[in-house]
Design a protein around this motif. Structure first.
Motif, short mmCIF file in Angstrom:
data_model
loop_
_atom_site.label_atom_id
_atom_site.label_comp_id
_atom_site.label_asym_id
_atom_site.label_seq_id
_atom_site.Cartn_x
_atom_site.Cartn_y
_atom_site.Cartn_z
N THR A 12 -50.53 -56.68 -33.34
CA THR A 12 -51.65 -56.37 -34.22
C THR A 12 -51.21 -55.27 -35.17
O THR A 12 -50.71 -54.23 -34.74
CB THR A 12 -52.88 -55.91 -33.41
OG1 THR A 12 -53.30 -56.99 -32.59
CG2 THR A 12 -54.02 -55.50 -34.34
N ALA A 14 -52.11 -52.92 -38.72
CA ALA A 14 -53.23 -52.46 -39.52
C ALA A 14 -52.79 -51.32 -40.42
O ALA A 14 -51.89 -50.55 -40.08
CB ALA A 14 -54.36 -52.00 -38.61
N THR A 19 -57.37 -54.19 -40.53
CA THR A 19 -56.46 -54.98 -39.70
C THR A 19 -55.91 -56.14 -40.54
O THR A 19 -56.68 -56.90 -41.14
CB THR A 19 -57.18 -55.53 -38.47
OG1 THR A 19 -57.73 -54.41 -37.75
CG2 THR A 19 -56.24 -56.29 -37.57
N GLU A 22 -53.36 -59.95 -36.51
CA GLU A 22 -53.98 -59.74 -35.21
C GLU A 22 -53.44 -60.68 -34.15
O GLU A 22 -53.41 -61.90 -34.33
CB GLU A 22 -55.51 -59.91 -35.33
CG GLU A 22 -56.23 -59.31 -34.14
CD GLU A 22 -57.64 -58.89 -34.48
OE1 GLU A 22 -58.17 -59.33 -35.51
OE2 GLU A 22 -58.23 -58.12 -33.69
N ARG A 219 -52.77 -64.65 -39.26
CA ARG A 219 -52.29 -65.40 -38.09
C ARG A 219 -51.39 -66.54 -38.55
O ARG A 219 -51.40 -66.93 -39.72
CB ARG A 219 -53.47 -65.91 -37.26
CG ARG A 219 -54.39 -66.77 -38.05
CD ARG A 219 -55.71 -67.04 -37.35
NE ARG A 219 -56.48 -67.90 -38.23
CZ ARG A 219 -56.34 -69.23 -38.27
NH1 ARG A 219 -55.50 -69.84 -37.47
NH2 ARG A 219 -57.04 -69.95 -39.12
#
Lengths: 278, 362
Positions: A12, A14, A19, A22, A219
């Motif tokens: 993850t 950020a 963010t 993830e 993703r």
């Protein structure tokens, strides 16, 4: 899947509160060219930065040979992973040969400032990127294309098994783009270098990748051989773009041509295209 | 590039302008221009030093000076050995410390304007030292500690106010100038509060002066600089990579935060001890590194040249400071400021016109 030296686990990432990536898992296939594609702000450059320890994971980890990058000395990492950022800044007034030589930094000591190995690696890197003739020129005075080749030469001189490139073809005209990508593939084929590159151009990605990773909104949507994963559906899903995928007349691989074919519902495709434009 | 498909037979490439010295597995790169410049500067400094020891209210022949220096009894022992030599040695060391300190801070901030006398380090050192004088911290031998502490505090203040998730070069300098002005007024507050004698002492001190200084100031500074020498050798190499952007430097395996912190601390420390010994001799820390870089045309500031130039500037300025209005001696800082101020203006004008911005996020 082939073995992997560089892996991401439950990653993850950020920037402050935002963010970007993830819970991402990725195994970089050893000895292959991996290309990451995706729309702007999908987190592809952020992922590359994390793979090269430029960004500390908020959660999860990046592992090099099973060891977390955050537990390794940055110099030790630099002996295995070379990385070219998107917009590197050179020291003022530095010459081309000097800059490329700085790539040897992780292999040097105060008592070992210029070994024969250093000289060999720098000479070879400059020759391969065709910048030997520019050796004495200040980097500030070069054209964008020349400068990019000099930076790549620096990353090559570092002589690492893994090479991470963040949009290495930016600023280059099409012939230099092809040259750089040919060079990358040649390094992979002849020297067994593992390459991870972020590219903007889907067709270039499909042409040069052994392993293509398509990202959207932080993703991974699909990954695998370009011939297997580049489809009309994937392009619509990832880029929101209506397209036709035809065989590349040169390589036989997938070639994405934007726009919708006449016999399909053209109004829906046009809507999708205009939505993307906005 | 197509030619390179075949294994390369190209002539060996080396960083330009360097000579290679190899002994077994050890290898060193010597920048030729920097080496020549250092030699010339060393000779020049030696010549000015000889003139410094010869000239004064009483002229001492060079032969006599050399006698004194080599330890043979001479009639000039007192004038040269007791009056001029300690002051000269102090001047050399102060100049060298300012030269290196200024170079390191300019490198870390990536801005030629970010020298310790512009961004408040010297003013911080002055403020705490004069504060200590004013409030009767009697012994002069402890004053250097106050100088170092003052310089460090000022640097910490600038860093604290300028940090916004990154260090922007222009903001860093502007905040530094602000802190410098604020601390300067603190200095004047202390002077006004202090009694007449202290105030006079302080007034001379804050202009930067070698008047009446001797072995008492030179010896502790000498030991400090000797102790810091290994750090400076480290810095000379470490600073090469501080000039890259953060990502590139990290990719090259440079532990950037630690390197920057180390370079900055060393730079601030050097500028502060020099200030403690002679007061803030203005513009030396600004001038020496930039002249050194223009002489050698290297990508980074050459520390040895910068040290030599700093020493040369201070001694060459202190000589007329002693002589011009003899028997009244000017503070050396007046002369360095007279040369430095126009240079500073030129630097700002040039910086604007040529580069536009001063280096982005550091």
């Amino acid at each position: 899947m082939t073995e992997s030296r560089l892996t991401a686990r439950d990653l993850t990432l950020a920037y402050e509160e935002r963010t970007v990536v993830e819970g991402l898992d990725l195994d970089v296939p050893h000895g292959r060219v991996t290309v990451i594609v995706g729309p702007n702000a999908c987190g592809k450059s952020t992922l590359l930065r994390a793979l090269g320890r430029l960004l500390k994971p908020r959660r999860g980890s990046v592992l090099l040979d099973g060891t977390e990058l955050s537990r390794m000395a940055t110099r030790t990492i630099a002996q295995s992973i070379g990385l070219l950022p998107q917009t590197p800044v050179a020291p003022e007034a530095i010459t081309v040969a000097d800059l490329v030589a700085r790539g040897r930094q992780p292999h040097q000591h105060w008592w070992q400032q210029w070994s024969e190995e250093d000289e060999r690696a720098v000479t070879d890197a400059m020759d391969r990127t065709d910048v030997t003739a520019l050796a004495a020129r200040p980097v500030d005075e070069l054209s964008g294309g020349q400068r990019q080749r000099v930076w790549i030469a620096m990353a090559l001189a570092q002589d690492t098994d893994l090479l991470l490139l963040d949009e290495p073809t930016t600023y280059l005209d099409i012939s230099h783009q092809v040259e750089v990508l040919d060079l990358v593939r040649q390094l992979n084929r002849e020297r067994g270098r593992t390459v991870v590159a972020v590219l903007h151009d889907l067709n270039q990605a499909a042409r040069y990748a052994d392993h293509l990773v398509a990202m959207k909104a932080g993703r991974i949507v699909a990954q695998g051989r370009p011939t297997e994963i580049v489809t009309v559906d994937l392009v619509r899903d990832v880029f929101g773009l209506a397209s036709v995928v035809v065989p590349d007349p040169v390589t036989g691989g997938p070639l994405v041509v934007p726009g919708s074919p006449w016999h399909q519902d053209s109004s829906a495709a046009a809507a999708a295209v205009s939505a993307e434009v906005r | 590039m197509t030619a390179s498909l075949i294994e390369s037979q190209a002539a060996a490439v080396r960083p330009g302008g360097y000579s290679l010295v190899r002994r077994g597995r050890a290898s060193f790169l010597v920048h030729r221009r920097a080496a020549i410049a250092s030699c010339v500067l060393a000779v020049l400094t030696a010549a000015v030093c000889l003139a410094y020891l010869c000239l004064g209210e009483r002229f001492v022949a060079p032969a006599e000076v050399l006698n004194t220096l080599s330890g043979q009894p001479s009639t000039a022992d007192f004038v040269v050995g007791e009056l001029r030599l300690p002051r000269l040695v102090l001047g050399l060391m102060v100049g060298a410390a300012f030269g290196v300190g200024g170079a390191l801070i300019q490198t870390v901030a990536r801005n030629p304007l970010a020298s310790p006398d512009i961004i408040g380090v010297s003013q911080g050192a002055s403020a705490l030292t004069i504060g200590a004088l004013t409030f009767g911290v009697g012994s002069f031998s402890v004053l250097p500690y106050f100088s170092v502490a003052g310089g460090m505090i000022a640097a910490a203040l600038v860093y604290f106010f300028a940090w916004r998730g990154g260090l922007h070069a222009a903001r860093f300098v502007l905040i530094g100038i602000g802190v410098a002005i604020a601390l300067r007024s603190v200095v004047h507050l202390f002077i006004t509060k202090g009694d007449y004698l202290v105030a006079h002492q302080a007034q001379v001190w804050i202009t930067g002066s070698l008047n009446g200084r001797g072995w008492d100031e030179a010896a502790p500074l000498g030991w400090t600089l000797l102790a810091l020498a290994p750090c400076v050798v480290w810095a000379a190499r470490a600073q090469r990579n501080a000039a890259f952007d953060d990502d590139t430097a990290t990719a090259l395996g440079v532990p950037l935060q630690r390197t920057r912190l180390g370079l900055a601390l060393l730079g601030v420390f050097l500028a502060s001890v020099a200030t403690g010994a002679a007061g803030p001799v203005d513009f030396v820390a600004l001038l020496a590194p930039q002249i050194a870089r223009r002489l050698t045309r290297t990508a980074q500031i050459p520390l040895l040249c910068s040290a030599l130039l700093g020493a040369l500037i201070v001694v060459a300025a202190d000589l007329p400071a002693r002589l011009l209005f003899a028997p009244v001696e000017l503070p050396v800082g007046v002369l360095t400021a007279a040369v430095g101020a126009p240079y500073l203006i030129w630097l700002i004008v040039k910086d604007r016109s040529v580069r536009g911005s001063t280096g982005g996020v550091a």
